[in-house]
Scaffold this motif. Sequence first.
Motif, short mmCIF file in Angstrom:
data_model
loop_
_atom_site.label_atom_id
_atom_site.label_comp_id
_atom_site.label_asym_id
_atom_site.label_seq_id
_atom_site.Cartn_x
_atom_site.Cartn_y
_atom_site.Cartn_z
N GLN A 1 -33.20 10.36 -3.56
CA GLN A 1 -32.42 11.07 -2.55
C GLN A 1 -31.20 11.72 -3.20
N ILE A 2 -31.41 12.29 -4.37
CA ILE A 2 -30.32 12.87 -5.15
C ILE A 2 -29.98 14.26 -4.63
N VAL A 3 -28.69 14.54 -4.53
CA VAL A 3 -28.21 15.81 -4.00
C VAL A 3 -27.34 16.50 -5.05
N ALA B 1 -29.93 21.21 -5.25
CA ALA B 1 -29.72 22.59 -4.82
C ALA B 1 -29.07 23.38 -5.94
N GLY B 2 -28.58 24.58 -5.60
CA GLY B 2 -27.98 25.43 -6.61
C GLY B 2 -29.03 26.12 -7.45
N THR B 3 -28.62 26.67 -8.55
CA THR B 3 -29.53 27.42 -9.41
C THR B 3 -29.98 26.58 -10.60
N ILE B 4 -31.08 27.03 -11.20
CA ILE B 4 -31.53 26.47 -12.47
C ILE B 4 -30.89 27.31 -13.56
N SER B 5 -30.14 26.69 -14.42
CA SER B 5 -29.33 27.41 -15.41
C SER B 5 -30.20 28.12 -16.45
N ASP B 6 -29.70 29.27 -16.92
CA ASP B 6 -30.36 29.95 -18.03
C ASP B 6 -30.41 29.06 -19.27
N SER B 7 -29.55 28.05 -19.31
CA SER B 7 -29.51 27.16 -20.48
C SER B 7 -30.80 26.36 -20.64
N VAL B 8 -31.65 26.33 -19.62
CA VAL B 8 -32.93 25.64 -19.77
C VAL B 8 -33.72 26.23 -20.93
N SER C 1 -39.91 20.86 -8.43
CA SER C 1 -40.48 21.20 -7.14
C SER C 1 -39.95 20.30 -6.02
N PHE C 2 -40.13 20.78 -4.78
CA PHE C 2 -39.75 20.04 -3.58
C PHE C 2 -38.26 19.65 -3.60
N ASN C 3 -37.43 20.66 -3.83
CA ASN C 3 -35.99 20.52 -3.74
C ASN C 3 -35.46 21.71 -2.95
N GLU C 4 -34.22 22.06 -3.16
CA GLU C 4 -33.63 23.19 -2.45
C GLU C 4 -32.97 24.16 -3.44
N PHE C 5 -33.57 24.30 -4.60
CA PHE C 5 -33.05 25.23 -5.59
C PHE C 5 -33.14 26.66 -5.06
N SER C 6 -32.14 27.46 -5.40
CA SER C 6 -32.08 28.84 -4.95
C SER C 6 -31.79 29.75 -6.13
N GLY C 7 -31.59 31.03 -5.86
CA GLY C 7 -31.35 31.98 -6.93
C GLY C 7 -32.64 32.42 -7.58
N THR C 8 -32.52 33.08 -8.69
CA THR C 8 -33.69 33.61 -9.39
C THR C 8 -34.18 32.63 -10.46
N ILE C 9 -35.42 32.83 -10.86
CA ILE C 9 -36.01 32.00 -11.91
C ILE C 9 -35.49 32.48 -13.26
N ASN D 1 -39.24 25.43 -3.05
CA ASN D 1 -37.80 25.58 -3.15
C ASN D 1 -37.39 26.83 -2.38
N ARG D 2 -36.25 27.39 -2.72
CA ARG D 2 -35.78 28.62 -2.08
C ARG D 2 -35.53 29.69 -3.13
N LEU D 3 -36.32 29.67 -4.15
CA LEU D 3 -36.15 30.63 -5.24
C LEU D 3 -36.53 32.03 -4.77
N GLU D 4 -35.83 33.02 -5.28
CA GLU D 4 -36.03 34.40 -4.85
C GLU D 4 -36.07 35.32 -6.05
N GLY D 5 -36.27 36.60 -5.77
CA GLY D 5 -36.32 37.57 -6.85
C GLY D 5 -37.70 37.67 -7.46
N ALA D 6 -37.77 38.33 -8.60
CA ALA D 6 -39.04 38.63 -9.25
C ALA D 6 -39.51 37.49 -10.16
N ILE D 7 -40.82 37.48 -10.39
CA ILE D 7 -41.38 36.59 -11.40
C ILE D 7 -41.06 37.18 -12.77
N PRO D 8 -40.41 36.43 -13.65
CA PRO D 8 -40.02 37.00 -14.95
C PRO D 8 -41.22 37.43 -15.79
N ILE D 9 -41.16 38.62 -16.34
CA ILE D 9 -42.23 39.06 -17.23
C ILE D 9 -42.24 38.21 -18.50
N GLU D 10 -41.11 37.56 -18.78
CA GLU D 10 -41.02 36.71 -19.98
C GLU D 10 -41.97 35.52 -19.92
#
Length: 440
Positions: A219-221, A245-252, A264-272, A290-299
Motif C-alpha cells: 500500500q505504498i504511496v 504516483a508521479g512520473t518515472i524519471s529519465d534516470s531509469v 504496473s497497476f499504480n498511478e504513474f503519470s506523465g510520459t514514458i 497507470n495514467r501514462l500519456e503521450g507517445a510511445i518512444p521510438i527509442e
Amino acid sequence: ILNEQRYALAVMYFSLGGDNWNYGAIGSGEGEWMSPLNYCEWGPTIQTQGGGSYEMLECDEFGNVLNLNMQSNNMEGTIPPEIGVLVYMTSYISFFNAQTGPIPTSLGLILPLQTFDVESNNMDGDLFKPEFYGLQEIINFRASLNNFRGTIPTEIGQWTKLQNLWFAQNFITGTLPTEIGNCVDMGAFLFYENEIQGTLPTELGNMNALTWIDMEDNQIVGTIPEEFYSNLDLEEVIFKNNTLAGTISDSVGNLPRLATFWASFNEFSGTIPTTFGNLANLEELELQNNRLEGAIPIEFGSMESIEFLSMESNELTGTIPSELFSPSLGALRILYLNDNRLTGVIPNNYGQLPRIKDLWLSDNLLTGTLPIIAEGEFLFLEELLLNNNDLTGSVDESLCLIRNNTVPGGQLGVFHADCQPSADGGAPQIQCSCCTACFE
C-alpha cells in the motif's frame, strides 16, 4: 556447554517431529539423529539434484554446532527455545517445511548468526523482535511465505552487514524506516505481498549493492525518489500494484544492468521516458494500468533484449512507431498496447517480429486497413487482438493461412476484429473469414 548443545539438538528433534524427517530420523541409517555417536556425527551428507551436496549438521573442531541445514525435511512443530544454546551457530536453514509458532526470542543469544532462513513454513508471531536487534553479524534473513506480523523497526539499520532481507507474503505493516538505508550491502530486498504503507524513503538510494527489490502488492504511496536511481547495480525492480504516483524519471535509463522493471497497476503519470531505449539488457517492462500519456518512444526499438512489453490501459496517444516491429527486437514475444488512445495505421512491418506470440492492439483509435504479411512472418503468433478500433477493409488471406486450424497452418488461435455486422444490419467494419471472435 557441549552437553548442553547435545541436549538442545535432542529437544529440536522431538519438537520438530524428527521421527518423520526425510533425513536424520532415528532408524534412517548413517547420520541418524539421537545415535550414541558424537552429536557432530548426527545428520547425513545430503546429495542435491544438481549434483552437489551439503551437510545437515556441521561442528567446528571443538564440537560446537556451526551450521544446521534442514531444508525440505518434512519438519513439523515449533522451533524450541533451546536453540539459543547453540551460541556458536552461524547458519540455521529450514525452508520448505511445516514449522509453526513464533521465532523463539532466544535466537537473539546466537550472536555469530549470519544466516537465518525459514522461508515457506507456517510460522507466525512478530518477525522483528527486540531480542534480535543485536544480531549484527546477520547477512541473510529470509522469512517469506509465512504468517509473520509486526512492523519493520528502525533498529533494522543496525544490521549493517545484511545482504538479503526477504519477508514477502506475510502480514507486516507500518512503513519502511529511513534507517533501511544503513544496509548498504543489501543485494536483495523482497517484501512483496504485505501491508506496508507510506512512502519510499530517499535513503533507499544508499543501497548501492542492491540488485533486486520487489515491493509488489503493498500500500505504498508517493513517488519514486530520484535517489533510488543511483543504485546502478539494479537488475530487477518491481513496484507493481501499489499506489505510487508521479512520473518515472529519465534516470531509469542510467541503470545499465536493469533486466526487469514492473511499474504496473499504480498511478504513474506523465510520459514514458525515452531513456528506456538505453537499456540493452532490459527483458521485461510492465507499465500497464497507470495514467501514462503521450507517445510511445521510438527509442523502444533499441531494446534488443526485450521479451515482454506491456503498456496497456493507459492514456497513450499518437501512432504506433514502426520501430516496435523491427527484426532487431528478436526476443520480443509479448506486446500489449491495447486500451489506449493510439491513432493512425498499423505499421506495414508489424509482421517482422520474429518471435512475437501475443500482439494486442484492441481498444484504440486505429484506422486504415490491416497490412498483408509476408511468407515466414508471424510464425509463432498465437493471439492477435484488433477489435474496438476504426480499422476497415478485409483481412488478407495471408493472415488466415497462419490460423491454427489450417493446413499446414500456424499458431494463431485467438484472432479478434470488428467483423460483426451492425445491429441495424449494416456491413461490418472489417470482413474476416478466419477471425475467432467478431465485435461490432
